[in-house]
Design an enzyme around this catalytic site. Structure first.
Site, PDB file in Angstrom:
ATOM      1  N   CYS A 280       0.907  -1.016  -0.175  1.00 30.71           N
ATOM      2  CA  CYS A 280      -0.218   0.348  -0.027  1.00 30.71           C
ATOM      3  C   CYS A 280       1.184   1.557   0.254  1.00 30.71           C
ATOM      4  O   CYS A 280       0.406   2.496  -0.378  1.00 30.71           O
ATOM      5  CB  CYS A 280      -0.259  -0.018   1.143  1.00 30.71           C
ATOM      6  SG  CYS A 280       0.008   0.414   2.544  1.00 30.71           S
ATOM      7  N   GLU A 381      -5.071   2.650  -9.051  1.00 36.94           N
ATOM      8  CA  GLU A 381      -4.811   2.000  -7.927  1.00 36.94           C
ATOM      9  C   GLU A 381      -4.255   0.572  -8.418  1.00 36.94           C
ATOM     10  O   GLU A 381      -5.529  -0.461  -9.617  1.00 36.94           O
ATOM     11  CB  GLU A 381      -5.452   0.598  -6.741  1.00 36.94           C
ATOM     12  CG  GLU A 381      -3.864   0.288  -6.003  1.00 36.94           C
ATOM     13  CD  GLU A 381      -4.600   0.220  -4.741  1.00 36.94           C
ATOM     14  OE1 GLU A 381      -6.492  -0.082  -4.529  1.00 36.94           O
ATOM     15  OE2 GLU A 381      -4.112   0.238  -4.042  1.00 36.94           O
TER      16      GLU A 381
HETATM   17  P1  NAD Z   1      -9.643  -6.552  -0.638  1.00 37.63           P
HETATM   18  O1  NAD Z   1     -10.849  -5.193  -0.103  1.00 37.63           O
HETATM   19  O2  NAD Z   1     -10.504  -7.285  -1.312  1.00 37.63           O
HETATM   20  O3  NAD Z   1      -9.678  -7.399   0.777  1.00 37.63           O
HETATM   21  C1  NAD Z   1      -9.373  -7.520   2.174  1.00 37.63           C
HETATM   22  C2  NAD Z   1     -10.535  -8.621   3.340  1.00 37.63           C
HETATM   23  O4  NAD Z   1     -12.021  -7.611   2.824  1.00 37.63           O
HETATM   24  C3  NAD Z   1     -10.464 -10.092   2.994  1.00 37.63           C
HETATM   25  O5  NAD Z   1      -9.998 -10.171   4.475  1.00 37.63           O
HETATM   26  C4  NAD Z   1     -11.794 -10.173   1.936  1.00 37.63           C
HETATM   27  O6  NAD Z   1     -12.147 -11.285   2.775  1.00 37.63           O
HETATM   28  C5  NAD Z   1     -11.942  -8.934   3.341  1.00 37.63           C
HETATM   29  N1  NAD Z   1     -13.701  -8.561   2.121  1.00 37.63           N
HETATM   30  C6  NAD Z   1     -13.485  -8.392   0.411  1.00 37.63           C
HETATM   31  N2  NAD Z   1     -15.064  -8.430  -0.074  1.00 37.63           N
HETATM   32  C7  NAD Z   1     -15.303  -8.289   0.502  1.00 37.63           C
HETATM   33  C8  NAD Z   1     -16.714  -7.813   0.695  1.00 37.63           C
HETATM   34  N3  NAD Z   1     -17.308  -7.673  -0.483  1.00 37.63           N
HETATM   35  N4  NAD Z   1     -17.648  -7.275   1.797  1.00 37.63           N
HETATM   36  C9  NAD Z   1     -17.173  -7.535   3.252  1.00 37.63           C
HETATM   37  N5  NAD Z   1     -15.701  -8.647   3.205  1.00 37.63           N
HETATM   38  C10 NAD Z   1     -15.023  -8.634   1.951  1.00 37.63           C
HETATM   39  O7  NAD Z   1      -8.375  -6.260  -0.038  1.00 37.63           O
HETATM   40  P2  NAD Z   1      -7.017  -7.378  -0.317  1.00 37.63           P
HETATM   41  O8  NAD Z   1      -6.857  -7.327  -1.951  1.00 37.63           O
HETATM   42  O9  NAD Z   1      -6.646  -8.495   0.345  1.00 37.63           O
HETATM   43  O10 NAD Z   1      -6.037  -5.927  -0.229  1.00 37.63           O
HETATM   44  C11 NAD Z   1      -5.142  -5.247  -1.758  1.00 37.63           C
HETATM   45  C12 NAD Z   1      -5.996  -3.532  -0.763  1.00 37.63           C
HETATM   46  O11 NAD Z   1      -5.361  -3.906   0.326  1.00 37.63           O
HETATM   47  C13 NAD Z   1      -4.861  -2.687  -2.038  1.00 37.63           C
HETATM   48  O12 NAD Z   1      -6.246  -2.108  -1.883  1.00 37.63           O
HETATM   49  C14 NAD Z   1      -3.842  -2.198  -0.743  1.00 37.63           C
HETATM   50  O13 NAD Z   1      -3.702  -0.626  -1.399  1.00 37.63           O
HETATM   51  C15 NAD Z   1      -4.533  -1.895   0.188  1.00 37.63           C
HETATM   52  N6  NAD Z   1      -3.906  -1.915   1.790  1.00 37.63           N
HETATM   53  C16 NAD Z   1      -3.694  -0.949   2.344  1.00 37.63           C
HETATM   54  C17 NAD Z   1      -3.374  -0.714   3.357  1.00 37.63           C
HETATM   55  C18 NAD Z   1      -2.726   0.661   3.981  1.00 37.63           C
HETATM   56  O14 NAD Z   1      -2.530   0.733   4.946  1.00 37.63           O
HETATM   57  N7  NAD Z   1      -3.326   1.309   3.321  1.00 37.63           N
HETATM   58  C19 NAD Z   1      -2.089  -1.482   3.386  1.00 37.63           C
HETATM   59  C20 NAD Z   1      -2.352  -2.999   2.458  1.00 37.63           C
HETATM   60  C21 NAD Z   1      -2.918  -3.497   2.053  1.00 37.63           C
END
Ligand code: NAD
Length: 510
Positions: A280, A381
């Site tokens: 991120c 992104e």
């Molecule tokens: P994601 O949003 O797809 O998933 C994150 C979590 O949300 C998972 O545990 C997943 O099971 C859950 N989830 C997914 N879809 C959902 C829904 N519709 N309803 C409820 N829960 C749901 O993210 P990812 O692909 O695992 O991670 C990558 C993203 O995380 C990137 O956008 C990255 O920038 C971000 N990120 C941000 C930081 C920060 O500090 N800002 C740090 C790490 C990652």
């Protein structure tokens, strides 16, 4: 590896039979299956955590942190094993995986300072003989919903602080990378926390919704993409919970002509392509100013083209695959979109095949040049190893460009001018600022910030923000009259009006 839930100190099978394949993104092998749990699993975990809370909060804080010291030591002793699991399920290199875990240990170490960090406030004689106290108490049952890209670290931005402060906990790992937490929970089991203090449920949307809606869960932290972060933030708030939700990013870096170009290029390449761009805080938009353009473009293209890509456990590998086929296809489509919008592709990572790992989801480092401000590729992104180059003539234009973005996770500047650096630090609209730094990741004793669409909430993870988030403040106003005074006070009170009694401390009436 069989993926189980950990509830009330026991390993239990989740309640459904639907599974999600966990695939090693370098080899293409299925290495585990994540159960898509239901709200019933959350119910069981919340019940266990609620029952454990009553006694855990009464354990003295200096005893609570002894469990964390033990966990930190066990995790460090097993650090290589944890890092291997991270490489195998998330794709990053072994060195990157080990570095990820260092930040996890560091957060436990900071949380072990809870006897000091959780001290309250006390003012004597706010009125004659009356004192006022602020006490920090735990919130109750708390939960973390984690993303795929740091399977071991992110949970530790929160969990150690919550436990040290007297809360009980539920972890929901990403369904894409459940193995690392499975192993860490084996260590948590060895530590011997009282039953129900730390729990884990595996799953995806149903499990998350169960957490968001459960009345016993009082505080939720989330890290993931922005759309889901908004959903988590609004739904948890609707259900009356404390919530902090970290979202996505599109991190810009400005390169001024007075920067040390070789150093800048090396650092920016490590930021953009490290962890295959799935960080991120990865730099994804490089803005050259005035005459920095040609030299930087040439050097960064060389750095991108010469990166060694492969399976992260093999020696000498600098970059692993992206997380899965869907991500590989998405990143390649976004590169195509950039080209369609008029960008050049001087280094093109599409169609990468790594010998011996033909089923791996690799995308070699990619450079998009002359990306137009306002184009879709400049805003989206990508979350892959793609660096977009833009050019402006002045630092004013560059800062304006940085501040026009939707996200505010990180912004960096490369320069040798202290004055330019100060101005950037002051004016850039981002929560984490790097000056000649490519990944401005805050140490555990600072908040992991994030602004605009990169963060929804008030308190962040790590450090004092985490202490604030996982404690609620109670304020006590106290009067201890001598017995004789107490008698005369009681007589006076019988004769006084209710409003006079309520105002007593403010008016100094004892
Ligand atoms: P994601 O949003 O797809 O998933 C994150 C979590 O949300 C998972 O545990 C997943 O099971 C859950 N989830 C997914 N879809 C959902 C829904 N519709 N309803 C409820 N829960 C749901 O993210 P990812 O692909 O695992 O991670 C990558 C993203 O995380 C990137 O956008 C990255 O920038 C971000 N990120 C941000 C930081 C920060 O500090 N800002 C740090 C790490 C990652």
């Amino acid at each position: 590896m069989e993926i189980l839930n950990y509830i009330n100190g026991e390993w239990v099978k989740p309640t459904v039979n639907e599974y999600f394949d966990v695939i090693n993104p370098a080899t293409g092998d299925i290495i585990a299956k994540t159960p898509f749990g239901t709200k019933a699993d959350v119910e069981a975990a919340a019940k266990a955590a609620s029952e454990a809370y009553t006694s855990w909060r009464r354990v003295p804080v200096n005893d609570r942190v002894q469990y964390l010291f033990k966990l930190r030591n066990l995790m460090r002793e097993n650090g290589d094993e944890i890092a291997k699991l991270i490489t195998n399920e998330a794709g990053k290199t072994f060195e990157e995986a080990k570095a990820e875990m260092v930040r996890a240990y560091e957060n436990i170490e900071v949380a072990c300072g809870m006897p000091h960090l959780s001290k309250g406030e006390f003012v004597e004689d706010i009125a004659p003989g009356i004192d006022e106290i602020m006490i920090r108490q735990p919130v109750g049952v708390c939960a973390t919903i984690a993303p795929f890209n740091f399977p071991g670290m992110i949970v530790f931005w929160y969990l150690p602080y919550a436990l040290a402060a007297g809360n009980t906990y539920i972890v929901k790992p990403s369904e894409k990378v459940p193995m690392t937490m499975q192993f860490i929970f084996k260590l948590i089991e060895q530590v011997g926390f009282p039953k129900g203090v730390v729990n884990m449920v595996n799953g995806a949307k149903d499990t998350v919704d169960g957490i968001l809606e459960h009345p016993a869960i009082r505080a939720i932290t989330f890290v993931g993409s922005t759309n889901i972060a908004k959903y988590i933030y609004s739904t948890a708030a609707f259900h009356g919970k404390r919530v902090q939700a970290q979202g996505g990013a599109k991190n810009p870096v400005i390169i001024l002509p007075d920067a040390d170009m070789e150093m800048a290029t090396k650092i920016i390449a490590d930021s953009a392509f490290g962890c295959a761009g799935q960080r991120c805080l990865a730099v994804s938009l490089a803005v050259t100013v005035a005459e920095s353009k040609n030299e930087f473009t040439e050097l960064i293209c060389d750095a991108a083209a010469s990166r060694t890509v492969g399976y992260g456990l093999d020696a000498g590998i600098q970059m692993g695959p992206v997380i899965n086929t869907a991500s590989q296809q998405r990143v390649e489509q976004l590169i195509a979109l950039g080209a369609k919008e008029g960008a050049g592709v001087p280094v093109d990572g599409r169609g990468t095949v790594v010998k011996g790992y033909e089923r791996g989801t690799f995308v070699r480092p990619t450079i998009l040049s002359d990306v137009k401000a306002g184009s879709e590729i400049a805003r989206t992104e990508i979350f892959g190893p793609v660096l977009s180059l833009m050019h402006v003539n002045t630092i004013d234009e560059a800062i304006q460009l940085v501040n026009s973005g939707q996200y505010g996770n990180q912004a960096s500047l490369f320069t040798s001018s202290g004055n330019a650096a100060r101005r950037f630090r002051y004016e850039a609209d981002a929560g984490n600022i790097g000056i000649n730094i490519g990944v401005a990741a805050p140490m555990a004793f600072f908040p992991f910030s994030g602004w605009k669409d990169s963060f929804f909430g008030d308190m962040h993870g790590q450090g004092m923000d985490a202490v604030e988030f996982f404690t609620q403040k109670k304020v006590v106003v106290e009067r201890w009259p001598k017995e004789q005074d107490f008698k005369s006070f009681t007589i006076a009170r019988r004769c006084s009006s209710p409003s006079r009694e309520r105002d007593a401390p403010r008016n100094g009436i004892t």
